[in-house]
Design an enzyme around this catalytic site. Sequence first.
Site, PDB file in Angstrom:
ATOM      1  NE  ARG A 102      -1.902  -2.416  -7.254  1.00 32.71           N
ATOM      2  CZ  ARG A 102      -2.857  -2.906  -6.458  1.00 32.71           C
ATOM      3  NH1 ARG A 102      -3.705  -3.796  -6.917  1.00 32.71           N
ATOM      4  NH2 ARG A 102      -2.958  -2.490  -5.225  1.00 32.71           N
ATOM      5  CE  LYS A 122       1.373   2.580   0.006  1.00 34.72           C
ATOM      6  NZ  LYS A 122       1.436   1.181  -0.446  1.00 34.72           N
ATOM      7  NE  ARG A 165       2.487   3.505  -6.225  1.00 38.22           N
ATOM      8  CZ  ARG A 165       1.415   3.498  -5.426  1.00 38.22           C
ATOM      9  NH1 ARG A 165       0.952   4.608  -4.925  1.00 38.22           N
ATOM     10  NH2 ARG A 165       0.820   2.371  -5.127  1.00 38.22           N
ATOM     11  NE  ARG A 218      -6.641  -3.319  -1.273  1.00 43.45           N
ATOM     12  CZ  ARG A 218      -5.564  -2.549  -1.428  1.00 43.45           C
ATOM     13  NH1 ARG A 218      -5.015  -1.943  -0.401  1.00 43.45           N
ATOM     14  NH2 ARG A 218      -5.038  -2.414  -2.624  1.00 43.45           N
ATOM     15  NE  ARG A 257      -7.465  -0.336  -5.216  1.00 46.04           N
ATOM     16  CZ  ARG A 257      -6.294   0.054  -4.713  1.00 46.04           C
ATOM     17  NH1 ARG A 257      -6.233   0.561  -3.499  1.00 46.04           N
ATOM     18  NH2 ARG A 257      -5.185  -0.064  -5.411  1.00 46.04           N
TER      19      ARG A 257
HETATM   20  P1  ADP Z   1      -1.768   0.385  -3.575  1.00 46.64           P
HETATM   21  O1  ADP Z   1      -0.751   0.991  -2.659  1.00 46.64           O
HETATM   22  O2  ADP Z   1      -2.687  -0.563  -2.922  1.00 46.64           O
HETATM   23  O3  ADP Z   1      -1.165  -0.201  -4.816  1.00 46.64           O
HETATM   24  P2  ADP Z   1      -2.875   3.054  -4.291  1.00 46.64           P
HETATM   25  O4  ADP Z   1      -4.274   3.335  -3.947  1.00 46.64           O
HETATM   26  O5  ADP Z   1      -1.798   3.789  -3.562  1.00 46.64           O
HETATM   27  O6  ADP Z   1      -2.727   1.475  -4.164  1.00 46.64           O
HETATM   28  O7  ADP Z   1      -2.647   3.313  -5.862  1.00 46.64           O
HETATM   29  C1  ADP Z   1      -3.472   2.726  -6.824  1.00 46.64           C
HETATM   30  C2  ADP Z   1      -2.938   3.010  -8.225  1.00 46.64           C
HETATM   31  O8  ADP Z   1      -2.937   4.428  -8.466  1.00 46.64           O
HETATM   32  C3  ADP Z   1      -1.485   2.584  -8.452  1.00 46.64           C
HETATM   33  O9  ADP Z   1      -1.388   1.230  -8.815  1.00 46.64           O
HETATM   34  C4  ADP Z   1      -1.087   3.526  -9.601  1.00 46.64           C
HETATM   35  O10 ADP Z   1      -1.625   3.070 -10.828  1.00 46.64           O
HETATM   36  C5  ADP Z   1      -1.802   4.811  -9.230  1.00 46.64           C
HETATM   37  N1  ADP Z   1      -0.932   5.675  -8.402  1.00 46.64           N
HETATM   38  C6  ADP Z   1      -1.119   5.982  -7.095  1.00 46.64           C
HETATM   39  N2  ADP Z   1      -0.121   6.776  -6.630  1.00 46.64           N
HETATM   40  C7  ADP Z   1       0.724   6.963  -7.687  1.00 46.64           C
HETATM   41  C8  ADP Z   1       1.956   7.658  -7.868  1.00 46.64           C
HETATM   42  N3  ADP Z   1       2.544   8.333  -6.858  1.00 46.64           N
HETATM   43  N4  ADP Z   1       2.528   7.641  -9.103  1.00 46.64           N
HETATM   44  C9  ADP Z   1       1.962   6.973 -10.115  1.00 46.64           C
HETATM   45  N5  ADP Z   1       0.824   6.282 -10.014  1.00 46.64           N
HETATM   46  C10 ADP Z   1       0.194   6.269  -8.822  1.00 46.64           C
END
Ligand code: ADP
Length: 217
Positions: A173, A15, A90, A129, A162
């Site tokens: 996750r 994404k 999400r 990554r 990360r």
């Molecule tokens: P990835 O898609 O690689 O898991 P992101 O950078 O989108 O990583 O998100 C990293 C973390 O930030 C998630 O694992 C979560 O803890 C938090 N997060 C991001 N977006 C949301 C969301 N819409 N609702 C709740 N937590 C979120």
Amino acid sequence: MLKNIILMGPPGAGKGTLAKQLKVAHHLVHISTGDMFREAIKAETPLGKLAQSYIAKGHLVPDDVTIGIVRDRLSQEDCANGFLLDGFPRTLVQAEALDKLAVEIHRPIDVVVNLDCDEKELIRRISGRRVCKNCGTPYHINTMKSKIEGICDVCGGPLFQRPDDNEEALKVRLGHYNHDTKPLLDYYKAKGLLVNFNSLVGSEDLFDEVSLFLKSK
Ligand code: ADP
Ligand code: ZN
């Protein structure tokens, strides 16, 4: 052209990489809740401190907090020409809040671009990554190397892993993805907004396919 876009897909589906390409090609505002949380963590704000306690373990940040930051960002002037929501919504609560917000601010969602990827490949991608500390551009130690090892091609910043890209947090996750986020695919399918793309084709081909599709509408 479809311009108000939600990008969906499990962690590691690509994404962030796709969003950065689409943003430049089509002048869209990139709204990544993950990036926003990481910036807040870096700046040690109250939001950052709260978010970190969830993110480090792979859990979702509470809905009210997440919805609040998206509401503020999406309401800003620059989103009038189109936006990419990356990592939001999400949960069903977030999706319903977004529906209401979209009506309120007259920015309807045009399309939900979903990236399909099998779990084995997600684990491979995430465990290799590396991300730029300054600008967030993602790399992979084997398949998406930077030109100079450890240095970002875009801004020269240092690359790092990360803290939530470890095996334990990744399991959590993926669990949240399957339990909380995957049901949203049916939600958007029922609204006629969902379009699926296979992210195994690689980032360049994926970008071409998604770009062509968005422009064709
Ligand atoms: P990835 O898609 O690689 O898991 P992101 O950078 O989108 O990583 O998100 C990293 C973390 O930030 C998630 O694992 C979560 O803890 C938090 N997060 C991001 N977006 C949301 C969301 N819409 N609702 C709740 N937590 C979120
Ligand atoms: Zn960079």
